[in-house]
Design a protein around this motif. Structure first.
Motif, mmCIF file in Angstrom:
data_model
loop_
_atom_site.group_PDB
_atom_site.id
_atom_site.type_symbol
_atom_site.label_atom_id
_atom_site.label_comp_id
_atom_site.label_asym_id
_atom_site.label_seq_id
_atom_site.Cartn_x
_atom_site.Cartn_y
_atom_site.Cartn_z
ATOM 1 N N ASN A 35 -25.879 -50.575 -2.297
ATOM 2 C CA ASN A 35 -26.261 -50.965 -0.942
ATOM 3 C C ASN A 35 -26.758 -49.713 -0.215
ATOM 4 O OD1 ASN A 35 -26.367 -51.726 1.725
ATOM 5 N ND2 ASN A 35 -24.458 -52.865 1.671
ATOM 6 N N TRP A 36 -28.007 -49.739 0.248
ATOM 7 C CA TRP A 36 -28.596 -48.545 0.878
ATOM 8 C C TRP A 36 -27.816 -48.083 2.090
ATOM 9 C CZ3 TRP A 36 -31.507 -44.870 -0.734
ATOM 10 C CH2 TRP A 36 -32.341 -45.098 -1.819
ATOM 11 N N THR A 37 -27.154 -49.009 2.786
ATOM 12 C CA THR A 37 -26.380 -48.591 3.952
ATOM 13 C C THR A 37 -25.131 -47.824 3.538
ATOM 14 O OG1 THR A 37 -25.213 -50.709 4.036
ATOM 15 C CG2 THR A 37 -27.215 -50.504 5.368
ATOM 16 N N ASP A 38 -24.754 -47.915 2.247
ATOM 17 C CA ASP A 38 -23.593 -47.189 1.734
ATOM 18 C C ASP A 38 -23.976 -45.942 0.953
ATOM 19 O OD1 ASP A 38 -21.875 -49.059 2.793
ATOM 20 O OD2 ASP A 38 -21.808 -50.259 0.969
ATOM 21 N N GLN A 39 -25.250 -45.596 0.915
ATOM 22 C CA GLN A 39 -25.700 -44.423 0.161
ATOM 23 C C GLN A 39 -25.557 -43.188 1.049
ATOM 24 O OE1 GLN A 39 -26.887 -44.369 -3.083
ATOM 25 N NE2 GLN A 39 -26.954 -42.160 -2.930
ATOM 26 N N PRO A 40 -24.565 -42.332 0.754
ATOM 27 C CA PRO A 40 -24.374 -41.159 1.615
ATOM 28 C C PRO A 40 -25.377 -40.061 1.307
ATOM 29 C CG PRO A 40 -22.812 -41.104 -0.180
ATOM 30 C CD PRO A 40 -23.592 -42.394 -0.319
ATOM 31 N N PRO A 41 -25.813 -39.344 2.320
ATOM 32 C CA PRO A 41 -26.632 -38.162 2.048
ATOM 33 C C PRO A 41 -25.720 -37.064 1.519
ATOM 34 C CG PRO A 41 -26.100 -38.282 4.374
ATOM 35 C CD PRO A 41 -25.532 -39.524 3.738
ATOM 36 N N THR A 42 -26.250 -36.184 0.698
ATOM 37 C CA THR A 42 -25.420 -35.068 0.247
ATOM 38 C C THR A 42 -25.237 -34.064 1.384
ATOM 39 O OG1 THR A 42 -27.398 -34.088 -0.708
ATOM 40 C CG2 THR A 42 -25.921 -35.258 -2.197
ATOM 41 N N MET A 43 -26.302 -33.900 2.159
ATOM 42 C CA MET A 43 -26.224 -33.069 3.360
ATOM 43 C C MET A 43 -27.413 -33.381 4.246
ATOM 44 S SD MET A 43 -27.199 -29.267 2.140
ATOM 45 C CE MET A 43 -28.588 -28.960 1.092
ATOM 46 N N ARG A 44 -27.282 -33.014 5.503
ATOM 47 C CA ARG A 44 -28.372 -33.172 6.470
ATOM 48 C C ARG A 44 -28.625 -31.817 7.111
ATOM 49 N NH1 ARG A 44 -25.676 -38.017 9.498
ATOM 50 N NH2 ARG A 44 -26.015 -39.651 7.968
ATOM 51 N N PHE A 45 -29.891 -31.488 7.221
ATOM 52 C CA PHE A 45 -30.226 -30.246 7.901
ATOM 53 C C PHE A 45 -30.075 -30.462 9.398
ATOM 54 C CE2 PHE A 45 -32.385 -29.871 3.842
ATOM 55 C CZ PHE A 45 -31.886 -28.659 3.442
ATOM 56 N N VAL A 46 -29.397 -29.514 10.048
ATOM 57 C CA VAL A 46 -29.118 -29.628 11.475
ATOM 58 C C VAL A 46 -30.089 -28.757 12.260
ATOM 59 C CG1 VAL A 46 -27.320 -29.464 13.233
ATOM 60 C CG2 VAL A 46 -26.696 -30.001 10.885
ATOM 61 N N ILE A 47 -30.115 -27.492 11.903
ATOM 62 C CA ILE A 47 -31.062 -26.529 12.474
ATOM 63 C C ILE A 47 -31.473 -25.613 11.327
ATOM 64 C CG2 ILE A 47 -30.109 -26.613 14.825
ATOM 65 C CD1 ILE A 47 -28.645 -23.970 14.201
ATOM 66 N N PRO A 48 -32.540 -24.852 11.488
ATOM 67 C CA PRO A 48 -32.925 -23.946 10.404
ATOM 68 C C PRO A 48 -31.750 -23.065 9.961
ATOM 69 C CG PRO A 48 -34.650 -24.026 12.041
ATOM 70 C CD PRO A 48 -33.479 -24.792 12.607
ATOM 71 N N GLY A 49 -31.483 -23.090 8.668
ATOM 72 C CA GLY A 49 -30.416 -22.282 8.114
ATOM 73 C C GLY A 49 -29.035 -22.918 8.170
ATOM 74 N N ARG A 50 -28.926 -24.123 8.724
ATOM 75 C CA ARG A 50 -27.631 -24.804 8.839
ATOM 76 C C ARG A 50 -27.759 -26.249 8.356
ATOM 77 N NH1 ARG A 50 -23.607 -21.165 10.002
ATOM 78 N NH2 ARG A 50 -24.313 -19.802 11.629
ATOM 79 N N ALA A 51 -26.715 -26.689 7.645
ATOM 80 C CA ALA A 51 -26.694 -28.072 7.157
ATOM 81 C C ALA A 51 -25.316 -28.665 7.366
ATOM 82 C CB ALA A 51 -27.052 -28.113 5.675
ATOM 83 N N LEU A 52 -25.293 -29.962 7.559
ATOM 84 C CA LEU A 52 -24.054 -30.712 7.650
ATOM 85 C C LEU A 52 -23.766 -31.254 6.251
ATOM 86 C CD1 LEU A 52 -22.505 -32.587 10.232
ATOM 87 C CD2 LEU A 52 -23.406 -34.191 8.584
ATOM 88 N N VAL A 53 -22.669 -30.803 5.645
ATOM 89 C CA VAL A 53 -22.313 -31.226 4.298
ATOM 90 C C VAL A 53 -21.546 -32.538 4.425
ATOM 91 C CG1 VAL A 53 -21.088 -30.603 2.182
ATOM 92 C CG2 VAL A 53 -22.269 -28.844 3.521
ATOM 93 N N ALA A 54 -22.117 -33.612 3.890
ATOM 94 C CA ALA A 54 -21.604 -34.957 4.132
ATOM 95 C C ALA A 54 -20.159 -35.139 3.698
ATOM 96 C CB ALA A 54 -22.497 -35.984 3.441
ATOM 97 N N TRP A 55 -19.819 -34.715 2.495
ATOM 98 C CA TRP A 55 -18.487 -35.015 1.985
ATOM 99 C C TRP A 55 -17.372 -34.337 2.765
ATOM 100 C CZ3 TRP A 55 -15.286 -31.224 0.104
ATOM 101 C CH2 TRP A 55 -15.879 -30.017 -0.280
ATOM 102 N N ARG A 56 -17.696 -33.323 3.538
ATOM 103 C CA ARG A 56 -16.673 -32.601 4.308
ATOM 104 C C ARG A 56 -16.402 -33.251 5.665
ATOM 105 N NH1 ARG A 56 -17.470 -26.298 3.976
ATOM 106 N NH2 ARG A 56 -15.282 -26.269 3.446
#
Length: 169
Positions: A35-56
């Motif tokens: 289900n695409w609504t249940d597919q988590p991103p591995t991470m999302r870029f927030v600002i240059p040089g920073r990412a939100l790590v999904a599993w954390r």
């Protein structure tokens, strides 16, 4: 001399007990598409040089939900047997799909959908296992993803290489 016919150039199928392709396709069909609504991103870029790590993240909101984790947990748990069969099939010495290369441009490459769905399931399971602190299980999923890419190196179609590269990324 030189190999000149399609039959001579087609990959040789390994013995059934060495080839995990049929078992993989069967397991993926059993699981269906994630289900695409249940597919988590591995991470999302927030600002240059920073990412939100999904599993954390304690909660992971999506456009469909305020927290992805409960629905993903249910989805993975429902398909746990199929995921185990997928991992088992990928431990086979070979993964060669029985394609009729004599069909030329009419050849159906439906196994590529199975490859993509396999990668989506294993990726989602990996992120969930990391989120829930089950590192050993996450490593098993990553090893299965790696095996999927490794087994799929020799198929002679450009689209197959592109799918393999997308899975590896």
């Amino acid at each position: 001399g030189e190999k000149m016919t399609i039959a001579e150039l087609a990959p040789v199928l390994p013995r059934d007990n060495e080839n995990g392709a049929n078992r993989l396709v069967s397991a993926v069909r059993q699981a269906g598409g994630i289900n695409w609504t249940d597919q988590p991103p591995t991470m999302r870029f927030v600002i240059p040089g920073r990412a939100l790590v999904a599993w954390r993240q304690k909660t992971l909101p999506t456009s469909e939900s305020t927290n992805l984790w409960p629905s993903l947990r249910d989805e993975i748990e429902t398909h746990r047997a199929a995921l185990a069969e997928i991992r088992d099939a990928l431990e086979s010495p070979a993964l060669v799909f029985n394609l009729d290369y004599s069909q030329g441009f009419n050849l159906q490459l439906s196994h590529l959908l199975a490859m993509k769905q396999t990668a989506q399931w294993l990726s989602a399971a990996t992120v969930l296992e990391l989120h829930e602190g089950r590192v050993t299980n996450a490593v098993e999923n990553v090893q299965a993803l790696t095996a999927l890419v490794r087994h799929h190196q020799n198929e002679p179609f450009v689209i197959s290489s592109l799918v393999r590269i997308a899975i590896a990324a």
